[in-house]
Every structure is written in C-alpha cells, then in structure tokens.
Scaffold this motif. Structure first.
Motif, PDB file in Angstrom:
ATOM      1  N   GLY A 104       2.058 -18.549  -5.588  1.00 42.79           N
ATOM      2  CA  GLY A 104       0.866 -19.259  -4.987  1.00 42.79           C
ATOM      3  C   GLY A 104      -0.340 -18.552  -5.098  1.00 42.79           C
ATOM      4  O   GLY A 104      -0.270 -17.364  -5.369  1.00 42.79           O
ATOM      5  N   PRO A 105      -1.370 -18.896  -4.412  1.00 41.49           N
ATOM      6  CA  PRO A 105      -2.504 -18.427  -4.329  1.00 41.49           C
ATOM      7  C   PRO A 105      -2.509 -16.744  -3.723  1.00 41.49           C
ATOM      8  O   PRO A 105      -3.496 -16.139  -3.824  1.00 41.49           O
ATOM      9  CB  PRO A 105      -3.535 -19.244  -3.740  1.00 41.49           C
ATOM     10  CG  PRO A 105      -2.764 -20.478  -3.296  1.00 41.49           C
ATOM     11  CD  PRO A 105      -1.358 -20.353  -3.875  1.00 41.49           C
ATOM     12  N   PHE A 106      -1.668 -16.718  -2.630  1.00 40.59           N
ATOM     13  CA  PHE A 106      -1.495 -15.645  -1.947  1.00 40.59           C
ATOM     14  C   PHE A 106      -0.493 -14.876  -2.344  1.00 40.59           C
ATOM     15  O   PHE A 106      -0.056 -13.742  -1.641  1.00 40.59           O
ATOM     16  CB  PHE A 106      -1.370 -16.111  -0.216  1.00 40.59           C
ATOM     17  CG  PHE A 106      -2.342 -16.742   0.274  1.00 40.59           C
ATOM     18  CD1 PHE A 106      -3.727 -16.680   0.548  1.00 40.59           C
ATOM     19  CD2 PHE A 106      -2.208 -18.339   0.236  1.00 40.59           C
ATOM     20  CE1 PHE A 106      -4.641 -17.390   1.079  1.00 40.59           C
ATOM     21  CE2 PHE A 106      -3.143 -19.226   0.749  1.00 40.59           C
ATOM     22  CZ  PHE A 106      -4.467 -18.527   1.197  1.00 40.59           C
ATOM     23  N   ALA A 107       0.032 -14.900  -3.617  1.00 36.36           N
ATOM     24  CA  ALA A 107       1.004 -14.029  -3.988  1.00 36.36           C
ATOM     25  C   ALA A 107       0.663 -12.438  -3.909  1.00 36.36           C
ATOM     26  O   ALA A 107      -0.679 -12.065  -4.251  1.00 36.36           O
ATOM     27  CB  ALA A 107       1.205 -14.061  -5.401  1.00 36.36           C
ATOM     28  N   ASN A 108       1.477 -11.697  -3.568  1.00 34.95           N
ATOM     29  CA  ASN A 108       1.586 -10.248  -3.377  1.00 34.95           C
ATOM     30  C   ASN A 108       0.588 -10.057  -1.856  1.00 34.95           C
ATOM     31  O   ASN A 108       0.582  -8.949  -1.754  1.00 34.95           O
ATOM     32  CB  ASN A 108       0.652  -9.625  -4.493  1.00 34.95           C
ATOM     33  CG  ASN A 108       1.619  -9.645  -5.636  1.00 34.95           C
ATOM     34  OD1 ASN A 108       2.798  -9.552  -5.911  1.00 34.95           O
ATOM     35  ND2 ASN A 108       0.625  -9.958  -6.957  1.00 34.95           N
ATOM     36  N   PHE A 109       0.440 -10.826  -1.116  1.00 29.96           N
ATOM     37  CA  PHE A 109      -0.223 -10.625   0.017  1.00 29.96           C
ATOM     38  C   PHE A 109       1.003 -10.481   0.949  1.00 29.96           C
ATOM     39  O   PHE A 109       1.989 -10.807   1.021  1.00 29.96           O
ATOM     40  CB  PHE A 109      -0.968 -11.751   0.640  1.00 29.96           C
ATOM     41  CG  PHE A 109      -2.510 -11.803   0.150  1.00 29.96           C
ATOM     42  CD1 PHE A 109      -3.444 -11.900   1.350  1.00 29.96           C
ATOM     43  CD2 PHE A 109      -2.632 -12.275  -1.166  1.00 29.96           C
ATOM     44  CE1 PHE A 109      -4.681 -11.865   0.642  1.00 29.96           C
ATOM     45  CE2 PHE A 109      -3.923 -12.287  -1.671  1.00 29.96           C
ATOM     46  CZ  PHE A 109      -5.124 -12.265  -0.477  1.00 29.96           C
ATOM     47  N   ASN A 110       0.802  -9.605   2.075  1.00 33.94           N
ATOM     48  CA  ASN A 110       1.642  -9.206   3.055  1.00 33.94           C
ATOM     49  C   ASN A 110       1.358  -9.919   4.408  1.00 33.94           C
ATOM     50  O   ASN A 110       0.073 -10.296   4.378  1.00 33.94           O
ATOM     51  CB  ASN A 110       1.706  -7.544   3.466  1.00 33.94           C
ATOM     52  CG  ASN A 110       2.350  -6.763   2.316  1.00 33.94           C
ATOM     53  OD1 ASN A 110       3.040  -7.101   1.689  1.00 33.94           O
ATOM     54  ND2 ASN A 110       1.850  -5.493   2.277  1.00 33.94           N
ATOM     55  N   GLY A 111       2.412 -10.354   5.142  1.00 36.59           N
ATOM     56  CA  GLY A 111       2.092 -11.275   6.299  1.00 36.59           C
ATOM     57  C   GLY A 111       3.297 -11.128   7.225  1.00 36.59           C
ATOM     58  O   GLY A 111       4.204 -10.446   7.127  1.00 36.59           O
ATOM     59  N   ILE A 112       2.810 -11.582   8.287  1.00 37.84           N
ATOM     60  CA  ILE A 112       4.053 -11.639   9.730  1.00 37.84           C
ATOM     61  C   ILE A 112       4.186 -13.050   9.862  1.00 37.84           C
ATOM     62  O   ILE A 112       3.368 -13.868   9.998  1.00 37.84           O
ATOM     63  CB  ILE A 112       3.372 -10.980  10.757  1.00 37.84           C
ATOM     64  CG1 ILE A 112       3.156  -9.537  10.548  1.00 37.84           C
ATOM     65  CG2 ILE A 112       4.332 -11.242  11.942  1.00 37.84           C
ATOM     66  CD1 ILE A 112       2.275  -8.660  11.568  1.00 37.84           C
ATOM     67  N   ILE A 113       5.520 -13.615  10.046  1.00 37.76           N
ATOM     68  CA  ILE A 113       5.931 -14.689  10.373  1.00 37.76           C
ATOM     69  C   ILE A 113       5.650 -15.002  11.545  1.00 37.76           C
ATOM     70  O   ILE A 113       5.896 -14.424  12.404  1.00 37.76           O
ATOM     71  CB  ILE A 113       7.280 -15.007   9.898  1.00 37.76           C
ATOM     72  CG1 ILE A 113       7.739 -14.971   8.469  1.00 37.76           C
ATOM     73  CG2 ILE A 113       7.777 -16.347  10.435  1.00 37.76           C
ATOM     74  CD1 ILE A 113       8.897 -15.242   8.176  1.00 37.76           C
ATOM     75  N   ASP A 114       5.019 -16.131  11.742  1.00 35.45           N
ATOM     76  CA  ASP A 114       4.392 -16.705  13.167  1.00 35.45           C
ATOM     77  C   ASP A 114       5.384 -17.886  13.486  1.00 35.45           C
ATOM     78  O   ASP A 114       5.412 -18.037  14.945  1.00 35.45           O
ATOM     79  CB  ASP A 114       2.771 -17.344  12.846  1.00 35.45           C
ATOM     80  CG  ASP A 114       2.344 -17.671  14.267  1.00 35.45           C
ATOM     81  OD1 ASP A 114       2.598 -16.900  15.097  1.00 35.45           O
ATOM     82  OD2 ASP A 114       1.801 -18.816  14.529  1.00 35.45           O
ATOM     83  N   GLU A 115       5.613 -18.707  12.606  1.00 34.23           N
ATOM     84  CA  GLU A 115       6.564 -19.837  12.886  1.00 34.23           C
ATOM     85  C   GLU A 115       7.644 -20.192  11.885  1.00 34.23           C
ATOM     86  O   GLU A 115       7.224 -19.997  10.719  1.00 34.23           O
ATOM     87  CB  GLU A 115       5.723 -21.174  13.240  1.00 34.23           C
ATOM     88  CG  GLU A 115       6.285 -22.144  13.710  1.00 34.23           C
ATOM     89  CD  GLU A 115       5.513 -23.521  14.039  1.00 34.23           C
ATOM     90  OE1 GLU A 115       6.116 -24.389  14.243  1.00 34.23           O
ATOM     91  OE2 GLU A 115       4.166 -23.206  13.965  1.00 34.23           O
ATOM     92  N   VAL A 116       8.748 -20.383  12.100  1.00 33.86           N
ATOM     93  CA  VAL A 116       9.704 -20.833  11.370  1.00 33.86           C
ATOM     94  C   VAL A 116      10.132 -22.397  11.506  1.00 33.86           C
ATOM     95  O   VAL A 116      10.283 -22.884  12.578  1.00 33.86           O
ATOM     96  CB  VAL A 116      10.972 -19.969  11.327  1.00 33.86           C
ATOM     97  CG1 VAL A 116      12.098 -20.545  10.407  1.00 33.86           C
ATOM     98  CG2 VAL A 116      10.830 -18.644  11.307  1.00 33.86           C
ATOM     99  N   LYS A 117       9.913 -23.261  10.398  1.00 32.17           N
ATOM    100  CA  LYS A 117      10.271 -24.587  10.383  1.00 32.17           C
ATOM    101  C   LYS A 117      11.588 -24.983   9.482  1.00 32.17           C
ATOM    102  O   LYS A 117      11.394 -25.270   8.358  1.00 32.17           O
ATOM    103  CB  LYS A 117       9.132 -25.509   9.895  1.00 32.17           C
ATOM    104  CG  LYS A 117       7.839 -25.137  10.740  1.00 32.17           C
ATOM    105  CD  LYS A 117       6.458 -25.712  10.280  1.00 32.17           C
ATOM    106  CE  LYS A 117       5.495 -25.548  11.159  1.00 32.17           C
ATOM    107  NZ  LYS A 117       4.201 -26.151  10.482  1.00 32.17           N
TER     108      LYS A 117
END
Length: 177
Positions: A134-147
């Motif tokens: 998607g548009p944020f491919a290769n971005f790092n992040g932290i999971i805030d919520e799991v659905k």
C-alpha cells in the motif's frame, strides 16, 4: 455399534503419510465399514514473503490425526500396526473416544479457516511492524490496536515527524525483526 472419533498419535511431520497409509491398509484388509473418516486437522494461514501473499496449510495439532471408526480388536490392531503410529490417545488398550461435539468443533473450525485464512503471525499492541503493501509500504510503525474480528491493525506510522494512525490488514504488515 456407531462410529466414534478417536485421536491417534503419529510421528510429527508424518500425519498426512499416516492418513494415506491407513486408508490404503483399510482397503487392503476390507475394513471400509469400520472406518468412516480420517482427518489431519489443519488451518490455512496467510503470510507475506518478499511482498508476495502466500497461503499455506499449518497443522493445528502436529503429531495427531482424528479417526472416526468403530473400535474393535481388528480395527484397533489395524490402526496400531500402521507405520509411524505411536498409539491412541486416552488409553492404550481401550482408548476413550473424543466427545462428538469436540470433533465436530475441530472440523467446523477447519472448514471456516479454509474459507477465511488466519494470519500466520499474531499481533499485539506495542509490536514493532513494517508495512509491506500500500501507500505506506516500507514504513515502520507501532501497533496501537488489534482488530482480530476484522483482520486489521491500527498502526502508528511516523509521517513528517508526526505519529499518524493508519488502519491496515494483517497481511499488509509484518513484525520487524
């Protein structure tokens, strides 16, 4: 006597081979009326490998198969003497059948998961992830919520120095190593 479900312990990794061998032995010995079903409990899992979505089968209970059969001396010996079988679960000489509801629940879960594969990885709040599509491919992040019911996670991605929540499918992120 009605057919009941029994759990049979096998060498781990040989579940499918044992199923095939047992089916062959049942035919050779003319015991088709004593056996009605043999199941290797599996579930479909989805993972992203090098940007490609892959679906594979994973054994739910490695080292075990379910056999629906009429238990008597002949059928017991046929199963017991099958190569790579270590025995019945729930009693060596007189195995206890699996409650009917339990077996049906396992088979129903298998059918549901064949239609809607589950993610290979389990995500939790606070996990570090990399967006793979998607548009944020290769971005790092932290999971805030799991659905889990939607198969999605909300990931906090840093865009222009600001933490921005982005909702993504399980298959579009992978845990950072």
């Amino acid at each position: 006597m009605a057919h009941k479900w029994y759990i049979v312990h096998t060498y781990s990794g040989f579940e499918n081979k044992v199923k095939a061998t047992l089916e062959e032995r049942i035919k050779q010995h003319g015991m088709e009326e004593l056996f009605s079903e043999i199941v290797v409990p599996t579930e479909k899992v989805v993972e992203i490998v090098k940007g490609e979505k892959r679906t594979s089968n994973r054994k739910v209970y490695p080292g075990y198969i379910l056999v629906k059969m009429e238990l008597n001396d002949d059928s017991w010996h046929l199963v017991q003497d099958t190569p790579k079988v270590t025995g019945f679960v729930g009693g060596l000489q007189n195995p206890v059948p699996l409650p009917e509801g339990e077996a049906e629940k396992i088979i129903q879960q298998m059918e549901e998961r064949s239609l809607k594969p589950i993610p290979k990885y389990r995500f939790e709040k606070g996990d570090q992830v990399i967006v793979t599509e998607g548009p944020f491919a290769n971005f790092n992040g932290i999971i805030d919520e799991v659905k889990p019911d939607k198969g999605k996670v909300r990931v906090l991605v840093s865009i222009f120095g600001r933490s921005t929540p982005v909702e993504l499918e399980f298959g579009h992120v992978q845990k950072a190593s």
